[in-house]
Design a protein around this motif. Structure first.
Motif, PDB file in Angstrom:
ATOM      1  N   GLU A 263       0.888  -1.197  -0.005  1.00 39.41           N
ATOM      2  CA  GLU A 263       0.012   0.064   0.120  1.00 39.41           C
ATOM      3  C   GLU A 263       0.961   1.134  -0.206  1.00 39.41           C
ATOM      4  O   GLU A 263       0.601   2.197  -0.864  1.00 39.41           O
ATOM      5  N   TYR A 264       1.935   1.390   0.903  1.00 42.41           N
ATOM      6  CA  TYR A 264       2.456   2.451   0.988  1.00 42.41           C
ATOM      7  C   TYR A 264       3.446   2.940  -0.176  1.00 42.41           C
ATOM      8  O   TYR A 264       3.843   3.866  -0.586  1.00 42.41           O
ATOM      9  N   LYS A 265       3.903   1.863  -0.668  1.00 35.33           N
ATOM     10  CA  LYS A 265       4.849   1.986  -1.848  1.00 35.33           C
ATOM     11  C   LYS A 265       4.153   2.310  -3.094  1.00 35.33           C
ATOM     12  O   LYS A 265       4.680   2.803  -3.872  1.00 35.33           O
ATOM     13  N   GLN A 351      13.748   3.006  -2.649  1.00 34.09           N
ATOM     14  CA  GLN A 351      14.248   4.248  -2.889  1.00 34.09           C
ATOM     15  C   GLN A 351      14.461   4.048  -4.722  1.00 34.09           C
ATOM     16  O   GLN A 351      14.252   4.899  -5.426  1.00 34.09           O
ATOM     17  N   ARG A 352      15.462   2.882  -4.815  1.00 31.44           N
ATOM     18  CA  ARG A 352      15.533   2.728  -6.217  1.00 31.44           C
ATOM     19  C   ARG A 352      14.376   2.424  -6.928  1.00 31.44           C
ATOM     20  O   ARG A 352      14.463   2.850  -8.137  1.00 31.44           O
ATOM     21  N   LEU A 353      13.359   1.889  -6.627  1.00 35.29           N
ATOM     22  CA  LEU A 353      12.131   1.669  -7.128  1.00 35.29           C
ATOM     23  C   LEU A 353      11.526   2.985  -7.490  1.00 35.29           C
ATOM     24  O   LEU A 353      11.059   3.436  -8.523  1.00 35.29           O
ATOM     25  N   MET A 354      11.451   3.856  -6.383  1.00 39.93           N
ATOM     26  CA  MET A 354      11.061   5.158  -6.707  1.00 39.93           C
ATOM     27  C   MET A 354      11.832   6.049  -7.749  1.00 39.93           C
ATOM     28  O   MET A 354      11.143   6.707  -8.450  1.00 39.93           O
ATOM     29  N   GLU A 355      13.148   5.792  -7.584  1.00 43.34           N
ATOM     30  CA  GLU A 355      13.840   6.595  -8.585  1.00 43.34           C
ATOM     31  C   GLU A 355      13.358   5.995 -10.025  1.00 43.34           C
ATOM     32  O   GLU A 355      13.605   6.619 -10.956  1.00 43.34           O
TER      33      GLU A 355
END
Ligand SMILES: [Zn+2]
Length: 358
Positions: A263-265, A351-355
């Motif tokens: 959910e949060y990701k 973080q890498r996923l978000m990048e």
């Protein structure tokens, strides 16, 4: 807006400060009305820290006993140098290099125990992407912990096989320690198992959100919300094909942990999440929608002749089912994750996923 917590080792001895903080917390519990730092000034902790402790322990009426007090500092008293990648907390003369992504808006607060600094950072969410299709995530107690079905491509991902083996392995160790009545070791082993599962859940949730993004899909999950009210039993009961229920060996928190991470990701990455009614997902045929036969991990449909791996079939059924509940904007799910204190590595992966999304 989401809040992520990062854990950084500080390599300092804060025993004295933590002792003072515990002293103040006890004082605060005793004198509930005490809200001014002047009253506890004699204890000798910096006002900006004692103020937070008074706030926390003075306002929580449910708290009866003080344990594991952390030094809490409001973001107002923290400086972040994004170029140097350094957080500085003047009140403790503490400078910390950080490795996490620079895309945070601001630092809300830090909490410090004798080993780590927990940095809560505010991150802006991506606006939700428009999707036409969904991937379905089937969570299981045996075999793979999560099986993802993508109806648009027919592809299936089986994730988290290790979790099952970890449980089996640690169950044996626990039984052995229980016989010896080694309580301290037992506690340590339980914590270790929990940490490993947490890591697995981080990896699985990252992968699931990534799969959704790569396929321009949303995510559908079974609505297991009922189990929250049923938390005391710590067991998740899932009906099998013949209608009889079996108690899983996996604790409820694991399912919730994975769910809250997804959910949060998803929220950070702008992926929509929907919940579906879990009834009959393991029995329904993903091709014709009628009830088929599930035999262990094998699914076969007498109506249309469809044969599939039972978990894969369930993943497709979930992906295609109509939603009953929209994404729960349940802040407590996020808070729960934060309060547990997150580990470095998996969050760096997030973080890498978000990048990758940005
Ligand atoms: Zn069928």
């Amino acid at each position: 807006m989401s809040i992520l917590t990062y854990k950084i080792k500080h390599n300092r001895d804060f025993t004295e400060e933590l002792r003072k903080a515990t002293h103040i917390a006890n004082y605060s519990l005793k004198h509930r009305k005490c809200r001014t730092t002047k009253e506890v000034k004699y204890i000798g902790l910096k006002a900006c820290i004692s103020n937070q402790i008074l706030k926390k322990y003075g306002s929580n009426k449910k708290l009866k006993k003080v344990s594991k007090v952390k030094l809490t500092i409001n973001g107002y008293f923290i400086q972040a140098d994004k170029e140097k990648r350094e957080i500085s907390i003047p009140a403790l003369k503490l400078k910390l290099p950080y490795l996490f992504n620079n895309n945070f808006i601001k630092i809300n607060q830090v909490e410090i125990d004798n080993k780590y600094v927990y940095v809560s950072a505010e991150i802006s969410d991506k606006s939700e992407i428009k999707v036409e299709n969904y991937i379905g995530v089937d969570r299981n107690t045996t075999g793979h912990a999560a099986v993802v079905g993508i109806p648009t491509t027919g592809k299936v991902y089986k994730l988290g096989k290790k979790a099952f083996h970890i449980h089996r392995k640690y169950k044996k160790i626990r039984e052995h320690l229980q016989k010896k009545n080694a309580k301290k070791q037992l506690k340590k082993i339980r914590r270790r198992e929990k940490n490993i599962i947490r890591d697995i859940n981080h990896k699985m949730s990252n992968k699931i959100v990534k799969i959704a993004l790569e396929n321009s899909c949303g995510i559908k999950l079974e609505n297991l919300k009922g189990i929250r009210n049923n938390n005391k039993s710590k067991k998740w009961v899932k009906k099998n094909k013949s209608g009889e229920s079996f108690k899983s060996s996996i604790n409820t928190w694991e399912f919730y942990q994975l769910q809250s991470m997804i959910e949060y990701k998803s929220k950070i990455c702008g992926v929509p999440v929907l919940y579906i009614d879990p009834h009959y997902t393991s029995q329904r045929c993903s091709k014709c929608g009628l009830i088929g036969i599930r035999n262990g991990k094998k699914f076969s449909c007498p109506h249309c002749g469809h044969v599939d791996h039972a978990d894969a079939n369930a993943g497709f059924v979930i992906a295609l089912a109509s939603p009953v509940i929209s994404k729960s904007n349940d802040q407590s799910l996020i808070d729960r994750d934060v309060s547990e204190g997150s580990t470095d590595t998996p969050l760096l992966e997030t973080q890498r996923l978000m990048e990758a999304v940005a």
